[in-house]
Enzyme design. Structure first.
Site, short mmCIF file in Angstrom:
data_model
loop_
_atom_site.label_atom_id
_atom_site.label_comp_id
_atom_site.label_asym_id
_atom_site.label_seq_id
_atom_site.Cartn_x
_atom_site.Cartn_y
_atom_site.Cartn_z
N ASP A 106 -24.40 -5.86 -17.73
CA ASP A 106 -24.40 -7.41 -17.25
C ASP A 106 -23.37 -8.61 -18.37
O ASP A 106 -23.39 -8.50 -19.40
CB ASP A 106 -25.47 -7.80 -17.89
CG ASP A 106 -25.93 -9.98 -17.94
OD1 ASP A 106 -24.96 -10.27 -17.18
OD2 ASP A 106 -26.75 -10.75 -18.31
N LYS A 119 -32.51 -12.68 -33.43
CA LYS A 119 -33.07 -12.41 -32.02
C LYS A 119 -34.24 -12.46 -31.56
O LYS A 119 -35.05 -11.49 -32.37
CB LYS A 119 -32.79 -11.80 -30.83
CG LYS A 119 -30.89 -11.63 -30.66
CD LYS A 119 -30.42 -10.62 -29.51
CE LYS A 119 -28.50 -10.86 -29.34
NZ LYS A 119 -28.45 -9.86 -28.02
N ASN A 126 -34.95 -18.29 -21.70
CA ASN A 126 -36.17 -18.31 -20.73
C ASN A 126 -36.45 -16.71 -21.90
O ASN A 126 -36.11 -16.08 -21.47
CB ASN A 126 -36.54 -18.14 -19.26
CG ASN A 126 -37.34 -18.87 -19.14
OD1 ASN A 126 -38.59 -18.84 -19.76
ND2 ASN A 126 -37.83 -18.33 -18.00
N GLY A 127 -37.29 -17.28 -22.81
CA GLY A 127 -38.91 -15.77 -23.08
C GLY A 127 -37.34 -15.18 -24.87
O GLY A 127 -38.05 -14.90 -25.44
#
Length: 860
Positions: free
Chosen positions: A380, A272, A253-254
């Site tokens: 993360d 990216k 997403n995005g």
């Protein structure tokens, strides 16, 4: 040199990537929506988030309007107009912080002009729809406006464009941007069953198109008012860049990750691409801001050898691009999935696996230590964040979440399965994740820590019993994850204790005051109504009754009254509808009510069900035999046979494939002696076997959409069960050999889920299918699977319970949770044979019994 837009694009992962480990996180994000309302169970976002929703979701409805609430969305429609059908629709996007103002403007506009519209109900849901790991098709749309015709579309675009000038929002996949504001137009199909689907429904969303591509169906001509916007879209950007896109490696997403090449040198490059206002993290930071931040982190880590080297950063329009060296290798998540020895018949490889896993842990911890020495915390940190190079080393490829040590805090969310608890700060955030990695490389069940951190010592003990680990390897991980917490292990060594404990947990969770559900279970209960056999009250009451855990009249009354009141036009299926509820009612003695229910459900629902066992003709026909309606069962079987003659169904396995109809045909052969039904069973089973492939461990498993499935519902275990029933009546060397390979799938020691349909409980029930009764275990493997249920065991109010799908919350339902585990353990240990309906032995038709029958009048 070439324009980056317009270069040939390779196909994305699409459906073939569904089985890749990192893609599983997208699925979990859908479940996270149902984690917002309750820390223990999945619950409807309508039932209990702290945020009551945008004002328009609960204010007084104007005269002449109807409002419909669904989980996650609210729809307004003029009473005099028909529900929106296929056609051009305006999708309005919005930033989360601007959403109330945008909704107020658009909502009032639609109410004034009598335009139907739908909107996302709350800010948290809008945030999740636009989150970085949400499915890309869910992003962008905040409001959908339904113009009646092209003239109204033209007028609404112009007026809403003026009204929303200055507002911003994420792009809508498959939508044509109209003007400089947050308006997009798509040609969408009609909503199914009155439910609005915000994601793409047609071919325009196919995986080999850029996610932002506007591509209406071939039979549709765009109206004249859209042509200027289409021309503006096709105008190439002014900038040239030295990179040629080769293929899409990952789409989130995005964010789109491309494999590219440097046109100056021919070297491979990782590129990216980030889109503004989409891909939000827990703090609301979008993909563009994170990509810019990742650039700063890579500059800080340059030359350390732990992350790719930065090549360039540039923009094209509102999209941002970051180019880095391409790191050869595979994500740690994929290497782990391929090497883990407990997923198949490779347990002899334990020594070699332990050596590899401990070396990987050391390499990852060394890389993280170097990052900490530069004052950064990754935050993360999951298996997909590391690339395993061909030389065996690791390179960190996910640094977008890195923060200075003084800014790093735990979120308390599952994320990659390694999310640090709320309250963790600084380097402790990564230390928690590294501790989770030590667990996950051996038993990847770290999501359980989200429910109960005290589970850590139990998992460590299970790992040490299974793997030849050096003493002390897990000791620091237990200390970090467990946080000093301890828990009393629930009983797993005595059937009566287990049955009593699970029953008490189920009963303690009941919410008879609610109309939408009685027992908490999977999120599917909020789509099917909370009554059904798979995910609702019917399946739970069935499991309690047949295992000897008791009957509960108040709960039976809850099911009876709601089932009969909503019977007309209800789904007819067994596991998702009226026939499953009726089966439980008849099993409990309410035979007349059961007949009334299935008769009423058959009226007012013209769409014919599929052929499957879950919701289609197979389950309906089997229950018709049980209810003593053999003629109707023969009719259902005939329809199923005719449809299967045209080819295999869309799904696979016992619940969704051709094995369910095969079971119906077998039971009719037992009833009638007509060999045609045995022939039909033979043909049906071969349809499912045609969807299977031999794996490296020698097992035969279903392959579907890039996934390898072994579970009872869609995989090898369910097919093997029905095939074994078939081989009782017809010897076939080829099918017998196939069954032996299918059988191996049930003997894998590792099951990620505990539940009946997709996990260990289903394998246990299958292994105990031929048990004659008593307390013995006919298959030695069943004892091992029974003991390993402790890996997933949790407690609820001091009683034994189990987590549901994705392990983020507890579940009490039959398909995914505690009731299903109760049924499977009962299959192994109960004094009388128990199990799922219709699977073991011929069906004995039930009949009304004056001593058992409870009249409808007596039950309201």
């Amino acid at each position: 040199m070439c324009h980056i837009i317009g270069c040939a694009r390779g196909p994305s992962l699409g459906a073939a990537g569904a089985g890749r480990p990192e893609m599983g996180r997208i699925v979990e994000k859908r479940y996270e929506l149902y984690c917002l309302a309750d820390p223990t169970f999945y619950d409807s976002p309508v039932a209990g988030p702290d945020d009551p929703g945008f004002d328009l979701a609960h204010r007084t409805v104007p005269g002449g309007w109807a409002r419909t609430r669904q989980p996650g969305t609210v729809a307004y429609r003029p009473v005099a107009s028909a529900p929106p059908g296929e056609g051009w629709k305006i999708h309005v996007s919005a930033r989360v912080d601007e959403a109330p103002q945008v909704l107020e403007k658009v909502g009032q506009y639609c109410l004034d002009r009598e335009l139907a519209f739908t909107f996302v109900r709350t800010r948290p849901i809008l945030h999740l729809n636009n989150a970085e790991h949400a499915a890309p098709g869910s992003s962008g749309t905040f409001i959908v406006v339904y113009p009646a015709d092209e003239e109204e579309l033209d007028r609404a675009l112009a007026e809403l464009g003026d009204l929303l000038a200055g507002h911003r929002g994420p792009a809508v996949p498959g939508g044509l941007r109209c003007g400089g504001g947050p308006l997009y137009v798509r040609h969408d199909p009609a909503a199914e069953d009155g439910r609005v689907r915000f994601s793409r429904q047609d071919g325009a969303g196919s995986a080999d198109l850029p996610e932002e591509a506007f591509a209406p169906p071939s039979h549709v001509t765009p109206p004249a008012c859209l042509l200027p916007f289409m021309t503006a879209r096709d105008r190439p950007p002014a900038a040239d860049v030295p990179y040629r896109l080769e293929k899409v490696l990952r789409r989130a997403n995005g964010v789109v990750v491309h494999l590219a090449s440097d046109s100056r040198t021919g070297e491979p490059v990782l590129l990216k691409e980030a889109h503004p206002h989409a891909g939000l993290d827990g703090n609301g930071t979008d993909a563009v801001a994170r990509l810019s931040h990742e650039r700063q982190v890579l500059e800080r880590l340059a030359g350390l050898g732990v992350a790719p080297e930065l090549r360039a950063y540039f923009t094209l329009g509102d999209r941002h691009f970051l180019a880095t060296d391409f790191v050869p290798g595979e994500p740690l998540s994929e290497v782990f999935a391929a090497r883990h020895p407990l997923g198949g018949a490779r347990e002899a490889e334990l020594d070699g696996y332990v050596e590899w896993a401990t070396e990987i842990c050391a390499a990852v911890e060394d890389a993280v230590m170097k990052i900490h020495m530069n004052g950064l915390v990754l935050g993360d940190l999951g298996m997909s964040a590391f690339m395993v190079r061909p030389d065996g080393g690791v390179t960190l490829v996910g640094v977008g979440g890195a923060r200075p040590v003084l800014e790093a805090v735990g979120t308390g969310l599952a994320g990659s399965g390694f999310g640090a608890p709320a309250g963790a700060v600084g380097f402790d955030v990564d230390r928690f994740a590294l501790a989770c990695l030590r667990f996950a490389l051996f038993l990847p069940l770290t999501e359980l820590f989200l429910i109960d951190r005290g589970k850590a010592p139990e998992l460590a003990e299970a790992i040490c019993r299974t793997f030849p680990l050096k003493e002390g390897f897990l000791r620091p991980a237990v200390r970090i994850v467990g946080g000093g917490e301890t828990r009393d292990a629930p009983p797993l060594d005595d059937w009566r204790q287990m049955r009593s404990s699970m029953a008490r947990a189920i009963l303690a969770s009941a919410t008879p005051e609610r109309a939408d559900r009685l027992f908490p279970g999977d999120i599917a209960q909020f789509e099917s109504g909370g009554l059904g056999f798979a995910h609702g009250a019917a399946g739970v009451l069935y499991a309690l009754h047949v295992t000897g855990a008791g009957r509960y009249p108040d709960h039976e009354e809850w099911l009876l009254s709601r089932a009969l009141n909503g019977a007309r036009g209800a789904r007819p299926g067994f596991y998702d509808g009226a026939h499953g509820i009726a089966h439980t009612l008849a099993n409990l003695g309410h035979h007349q009510a059961a007949l009334e229910l299935v008769d009423a459900a058959g009226r007012g629902r013209p769409a014919a069900p599929g052929t499957d066992l879950y919701g289609g003709l197979a389950g309906i026909g089997l229950n018709q035999i049980y209810l003593g309606e053999l003629d109707r069962a023969l009719g259902s079987a005939g329809m199923a046979a005719d449809r299967l003659a045209g080819g295999p169904p869309g799904g696979t396995g016992l619940m969704h494939g051709a094995s369910g109809p095969a079971l119906l045909f077998l039971r009719l052969y037992e009833k009638t002696g007509d060999v045609q039904w045995l022939d039909q069973a033979d043909r049906s089973l071969r349809l499912d076997l045609g969807r299977c492939a031999v794996q490296a461990d020698g097992s035969l498993r279903v392959t579907e959409g890039g996934r390898v499935l072994a579970g009872l519902d869609r995989g090898s275990v369910g097919i093997s069960w029905v095939l074994g029933e078939f081989l009782r009546y017809r010897a076939d060397p080829e099918l017998s050999a196939a069954r032996q390979r299918l059988d191996r799938a049930a003997r894998s020691l590792f099951h990620r889920q505990p539940g009946l349909f997709t996990g260990r409980a289903g394998a246990l029930a299958y292994l105990c299918r031929d048990r004659a009764g008593g307390w013995g275990l006919e298959d030695p493997e069943a004892g091992r699977q029974l003991a390993a249920l402790s890996w997933h065991s949790m407690t609820y109010q001091g009683h034994l319970a189990f987590p549901g799908e994705h392990l983020l919350r507890l579940s009490m339902d039959l398909a995914t949770g505690t009731a299903g585990v109760l049924l499977a353990v009962g299959a192994a240990l109960h004094g009388e044979p128990v199990g799922l309906p219709f699977l073991s032995g011929a069906i004995t038709a039930t009949r009304p019994d004056a001593a058992m029958e409870t009249s409808r009048a007596e039950h309201g």
